[in-house]
Design an enzyme around this catalytic site. Structure first.
Site, PDB file in Angstrom:
ATOM      1  N   CYS A  81     -21.817  37.377 -81.712  1.00 40.86           N
ATOM      2  CA  CYS A  81     -22.370  36.131 -80.312  1.00 40.86           C
ATOM      3  C   CYS A  81     -24.120  36.649 -80.157  1.00 40.86           C
ATOM      4  O   CYS A  81     -24.798  37.888 -81.163  1.00 40.86           O
ATOM      5  CB  CYS A  81     -21.793  36.824 -79.401  1.00 40.86           C
ATOM      6  SG  CYS A  81     -19.910  37.138 -78.972  1.00 40.86           S
ATOM      7  N   HIS A 115     -24.720  33.900 -74.244  1.00 40.07           N
ATOM      8  CA  HIS A 115     -24.296  34.711 -72.641  1.00 40.07           C
ATOM      9  C   HIS A 115     -25.211  35.519 -72.805  1.00 40.07           C
ATOM     10  O   HIS A 115     -27.056  36.397 -73.414  1.00 40.07           O
ATOM     11  CB  HIS A 115     -23.080  36.118 -72.759  1.00 40.07           C
ATOM     12  CG  HIS A 115     -23.257  37.251 -74.310  1.00 40.07           C
ATOM     13  ND1 HIS A 115     -23.217  38.747 -73.967  1.00 40.07           N
ATOM     14  CD2 HIS A 115     -22.925  36.948 -75.295  1.00 40.07           C
ATOM     15  CE1 HIS A 115     -23.662  39.163 -74.908  1.00 40.07           C
ATOM     16  NE2 HIS A 115     -23.211  39.003 -75.967  1.00 40.07           N
TER      17      HIS A 115
END
Length: 405
Positions: A327, A308
């Site tokens: 992440c 992301h």
């Protein structure tokens, strides 16, 4: 770089008072040096189009091993003394000769029969080359991270080469024509096509206690300007603490709370002195302050991790980029998204304008792209440049070469 093969045998440095000739020599070194050029040359040694993960990497690692083995058998490089700490261009003091010996022995500095006590432009360039090979900021100074990287024994580096040859050899047969590699120890991302790196991105990956998992999957969807649904682990470990420190935290970051029926509730309805908050759903609105920035890159996996964007760009400039909860944050994510959506007809202009619009769009890839999150702490390219990274998750220390995909 290719290993020199043996340390130079040079006389020890001696403490002495600076003469006027020494001062002139130091000033000349500072005047003639080109730090920016030295950094660019060092960066060029590692920023080739060769992937970190490929069949070629395995061959290049074998060549590096053939150089390191006889060198380690002969005793490796000598320990660096504390005196080298803090040395930089123009310094003239004890420790410089030992520093030069160290840089020669690892092939970062050309061999010379005789050297002096001054950090000249050749030494400055060698320090930057060493830093580039170890993924450090190119400061030209033997700072803390550089000093500790220099202190790692050659035998340890050889063991890293052995382990990573096995890792690369295990993974290479699973590679396709087009794929994305996240190398966790290097905190970098490569987009590979036709055996060449077409994009390389700095990344921020999981910290030790919330490690980014090793996996193989396929990128199947891009979420533009996504909502962020806060994971329960972050609610429990972070959000409750933040709310106790600042009751306006959720409001400031546009995070809304919903109950099991989808009804929004007020933060004042929750007892923040307990774990009650984990029973609710927390959703952050799209926008610049959203924790996922302007996009989320999805691939199927059992760990609920993804790539992301991020509003916290400053982290990309750090030496050690291990800050996330598993992440992976991507620098220059708009370029990676454009490459992933190429077959969908997207170009960079369309990606950027969609980011700026804050419009919620979910785009499925017409041709899903394989992604591999990997753990490679040593690799080499065909120019003979050997790169190393810290064993952040202690997989090297465990001798771990195979991972569950």
């Amino acid at each position: 770089m290719a290993l020199a093969g043996a340390s130079a045998v040079l006389p020890p440095s001696m403490a002495r008072a600076e003469s006027i000739w020494d001062m002139f020599a130091r000033n000349r070194v500072l005047r003639e040096a080109d730090p920016a050029g030295a950094s660019a040359a060092a960066q060029a040694l590692i920023e080739t189009t060769e992937p970190i993960l490929s069949y070629d990497t395995a061959y290049n690692l074998q060549l590096a091993i053939s150089q390191y083995e006889p060198f380690v058998a002969a005793g490796g490089w000598e320990d660096v003394p504390r005196e080298v700490y803090g040395l930089r261009l123009g310094n003239d003091r004890e420790g410089v000769i030992a520093l030069k010996r160290r840089l020669m022995s690892s092939g970062d500095m050309p061999f010379a029969e005789r050297v002096d006590n001054i950090v000249d432009q050749v030494t400055d360039a060698a320090i930057r080359t060493f830093q580039a090979r170890h993924g450090l900021r190119l400061t030209g100074e033997v700072d803390e991270a550089t000093f500790y990287a220099m202190a790692v024994p050659a035998s340890t580096r050889l063991n890293q080469l052995y382990l990573n040859l096995q890792r690369v050899t295990n993974m290479a047969p699973n590679l396709s024509e087009r794929y994305v590699v996240v190398n966790i120890p290097a905190a970098t991302i490569e987009a590979v096509e036709g055996g060449y790196v077409v994009q390389r991105h700095t990344a921020v990956v999981g910290r030790v206690e919330r490690a980014t998992p090793i996996l193989a999957s396929k990128v199947h969807q891009i979420n533009f300007n996504p909502y962020w649904h806060v994971p329960k682990s972050i609610i429990r470990n972070d959000l409750i603490k933040y709310m106790n420190e600042d009751p306006e935290y959720l409001t400031k970051f546009r995070i809304h709370i919903y109950d099991g029926k989808g009804q929004e509730i007020s933060p004042t309805q929750i007892n923040w002195q307990t774990d009650e908050a984990v029973n609710y759903m927390f959703r952050q609105e799209p926008g610049a302050e959203n924790s996922m920035g302007h996009c989320k890159i999805n691939f199927h996996n059992p760990y609920d991790v993804y790539l992301h964007d991020t509003p916290t760009k400053s982290l990309f400039g750090e030496n050690a980029r291990f800050h996330s909860s598993g992440c992976v944050r991507v620098e220059g994510v708009n370029q990676l998204v454009t490459w992933l959506l190429r077959d969908n007809g997207w170009d960079l202009s369309r990606v950027d304008s969609t980011f700026a619009s804050n419009e919620r769009i979910d785009e499925a890839l017409k041709n899903p792209v394989p992604i591999h999150t990997t753990y490679i702490t040593a690799w080499a390219n065909r120019q003979g440049t050997v790169s190393f990274r810290d064993d952040v998750y202690q997989f090297d220390a465990q001798g771990k070469v195979a991972f569950e995909a």
